[in-house]
Design a protein around this motif. Sequence first.
Motif, mmCIF file in Angstrom:
data_model
loop_
_atom_site.group_PDB
_atom_site.id
_atom_site.type_symbol
_atom_site.label_atom_id
_atom_site.label_comp_id
_atom_site.label_asym_id
_atom_site.label_seq_id
_atom_site.Cartn_x
_atom_site.Cartn_y
_atom_site.Cartn_z
ATOM 1 N N MET A 130 29.352 47.556 -40.465
ATOM 2 C CA MET A 130 29.041 46.564 -41.461
ATOM 3 C C MET A 130 29.216 47.204 -42.835
ATOM 4 O O MET A 130 28.683 48.280 -43.096
ATOM 5 C CB MET A 130 27.595 46.098 -41.244
ATOM 6 C CG MET A 130 27.094 45.158 -42.288
ATOM 7 S SD MET A 130 25.415 44.664 -41.897
ATOM 8 C CE MET A 130 24.629 45.259 -43.347
ATOM 9 N N LEU A 131 29.959 46.557 -43.674
ATOM 10 C CA LEU A 131 30.204 47.051 -45.022
ATOM 11 C C LEU A 131 28.958 46.867 -45.874
ATOM 12 O O LEU A 131 28.330 45.813 -45.873
ATOM 13 C CB LEU A 131 31.381 46.297 -45.648
ATOM 14 C CG LEU A 131 31.795 46.717 -47.046
ATOM 15 C CD1 LEU A 131 32.277 48.168 -47.062
ATOM 16 C CD2 LEU A 131 32.884 45.787 -47.574
ATOM 17 N N LEU A 132 28.597 47.917 -46.601
ATOM 18 C CA LEU A 132 27.427 47.884 -47.478
ATOM 19 C C LEU A 132 27.859 47.704 -48.930
ATOM 20 O O LEU A 132 28.912 48.194 -49.336
ATOM 21 C CB LEU A 132 26.635 49.186 -47.360
ATOM 22 C CG LEU A 132 26.089 49.535 -45.990
ATOM 23 C CD1 LEU A 132 25.396 50.886 -46.035
ATOM 24 C CD2 LEU A 132 25.144 48.470 -45.497
ATOM 25 N N THR A 133 27.017 47.061 -49.700
ATOM 26 C CA THR A 133 27.239 46.996 -51.136
ATOM 27 C C THR A 133 26.571 48.226 -51.754
ATOM 28 O O THR A 133 25.772 48.909 -51.105
ATOM 29 C CB THR A 133 26.634 45.710 -51.735
ATOM 30 O OG1 THR A 133 25.227 45.697 -51.474
ATOM 31 C CG2 THR A 133 27.291 44.468 -51.134
ATOM 32 N N PHE B 59 17.661 47.851 -42.523
ATOM 33 C CA PHE B 59 18.692 47.758 -41.488
ATOM 34 C C PHE B 59 18.182 48.359 -40.180
ATOM 35 O O PHE B 59 18.440 47.836 -39.100
ATOM 36 C CB PHE B 59 19.987 48.458 -41.921
ATOM 37 C CG PHE B 59 20.731 47.725 -42.994
ATOM 38 C CD1 PHE B 59 21.128 46.410 -42.829
ATOM 39 C CD2 PHE B 59 21.035 48.354 -44.185
ATOM 40 C CE1 PHE B 59 21.814 45.726 -43.827
ATOM 41 C CE2 PHE B 59 21.723 47.697 -45.190
ATOM 42 C CZ PHE B 59 22.111 46.375 -45.004
ATOM 43 N N GLY B 60 17.463 49.461 -40.273
ATOM 44 C CA GLY B 60 16.876 50.069 -39.085
ATOM 45 C C GLY B 60 15.903 49.120 -38.404
ATOM 46 O O GLY B 60 15.921 48.960 -37.178
ATOM 47 N N ARG C 80 26.498 42.723 -35.509
ATOM 48 C CA ARG C 80 26.018 43.146 -36.831
ATOM 49 C C ARG C 80 26.383 44.593 -37.139
ATOM 50 O O ARG C 80 26.807 44.910 -38.238
ATOM 51 C CB ARG C 80 24.492 42.965 -36.869
ATOM 52 C CG ARG C 80 23.853 43.303 -38.173
ATOM 53 C CD ARG C 80 23.789 42.110 -39.065
ATOM 54 N NE ARG C 80 22.849 42.375 -40.130
ATOM 55 C CZ ARG C 80 23.140 42.168 -41.406
ATOM 56 N NH1 ARG C 80 24.295 41.675 -41.763
ATOM 57 N NH2 ARG C 80 22.252 42.435 -42.328
ATOM 58 N N PHE C 81 26.194 45.489 -36.152
ATOM 59 C CA PHE C 81 26.327 46.917 -36.422
ATOM 60 C C PHE C 81 27.428 47.624 -35.630
ATOM 61 O O PHE C 81 27.706 48.789 -35.887
ATOM 62 C CB PHE C 81 24.998 47.629 -36.137
ATOM 63 C CG PHE C 81 23.882 47.173 -37.021
ATOM 64 C CD1 PHE C 81 23.811 47.592 -38.349
ATOM 65 C CD2 PHE C 81 22.899 46.316 -36.556
ATOM 66 C CE1 PHE C 81 22.781 47.171 -39.177
ATOM 67 C CE2 PHE C 81 21.862 45.892 -37.369
ATOM 68 C CZ PHE C 81 21.803 46.314 -38.682
ATOM 69 N N ARG D 51 31.164 52.045 -48.095
ATOM 70 C CA ARG D 51 30.236 52.611 -47.109
ATOM 71 C C ARG D 51 29.940 51.573 -46.026
ATOM 72 O O ARG D 51 29.737 50.399 -46.314
ATOM 73 C CB ARG D 51 28.944 53.038 -47.799
ATOM 74 C CG ARG D 51 29.169 54.198 -48.745
ATOM 75 C CD ARG D 51 27.882 54.690 -49.350
ATOM 76 N NE ARG D 51 28.162 55.836 -50.204
ATOM 77 C CZ ARG D 51 27.683 55.988 -51.415
ATOM 78 N NH1 ARG D 51 26.864 55.100 -51.938
ATOM 79 N NH2 ARG D 51 27.994 57.059 -52.129
ATOM 80 N N HIS D 52 29.900 52.056 -44.792
ATOM 81 C CA HIS D 52 29.654 51.202 -43.636
ATOM 82 C C HIS D 52 28.472 51.749 -42.841
ATOM 83 O O HIS D 52 28.345 52.967 -42.684
ATOM 84 C CB HIS D 52 30.879 51.160 -42.720
ATOM 85 C CG HIS D 52 32.052 50.506 -43.329
ATOM 86 N ND1 HIS D 52 32.888 51.145 -44.217
ATOM 87 C CD2 HIS D 52 32.533 49.244 -43.198
ATOM 88 C CE1 HIS D 52 33.833 50.316 -44.597
ATOM 89 N NE2 HIS D 52 33.648 49.161 -44.000
ATOM 90 N N VAL D 53 27.635 50.865 -42.318
ATOM 91 C CA VAL D 53 26.548 51.265 -41.436
ATOM 92 C C VAL D 53 26.881 50.771 -40.036
ATOM 93 O O VAL D 53 27.394 49.652 -39.849
ATOM 94 C CB VAL D 53 25.175 50.721 -41.910
ATOM 95 C CG1 VAL D 53 25.124 49.218 -41.921
ATOM 96 C CG2 VAL D 53 24.045 51.312 -41.065
#
Length: 123
Positions: free
Chosen positions: A1-4, A16-17, A35-36, A113-115
């Motif tokens: 998932m792309l983060l801002t 997110f966790g 989602r992840f 950045r991606h999570v």
Amino acid sequence: MLLTDDQTDQRSLLRFGTEAVELLIQRDFSALADRFGYARAYDRRASEAIEVDLATCLAEAKQEVSHVTPWQTVKYFKPNDTNLFAVVECVVRMPEGASVLVELIVREGGSGRHVSLEDISLA
């Protein structure tokens, strides 16, 4: 998932966790995978891999009640060549009594950045 840019602080990453843990407890493997994603899916569908890996953890625990206190933390990496930015670690007690470690990893790449869900293991 792309983060801002405003989603890489500790508070945001902990959210997110929490979201990932809640989906795992609810056994909503499809939503968790959508989602992840799941780094350890390999050649399996992500949702099925998450389900199987959780079942393996629970079987290894032999249904014993864990005395591990649930916790969450964010650790940031120093600049590195592997593009690792942060890891979110969450220990959760599952309804069966076993404690599971859920790890999300944040990577830096060309598009930002991606999570993603990195691993599920017995705590």
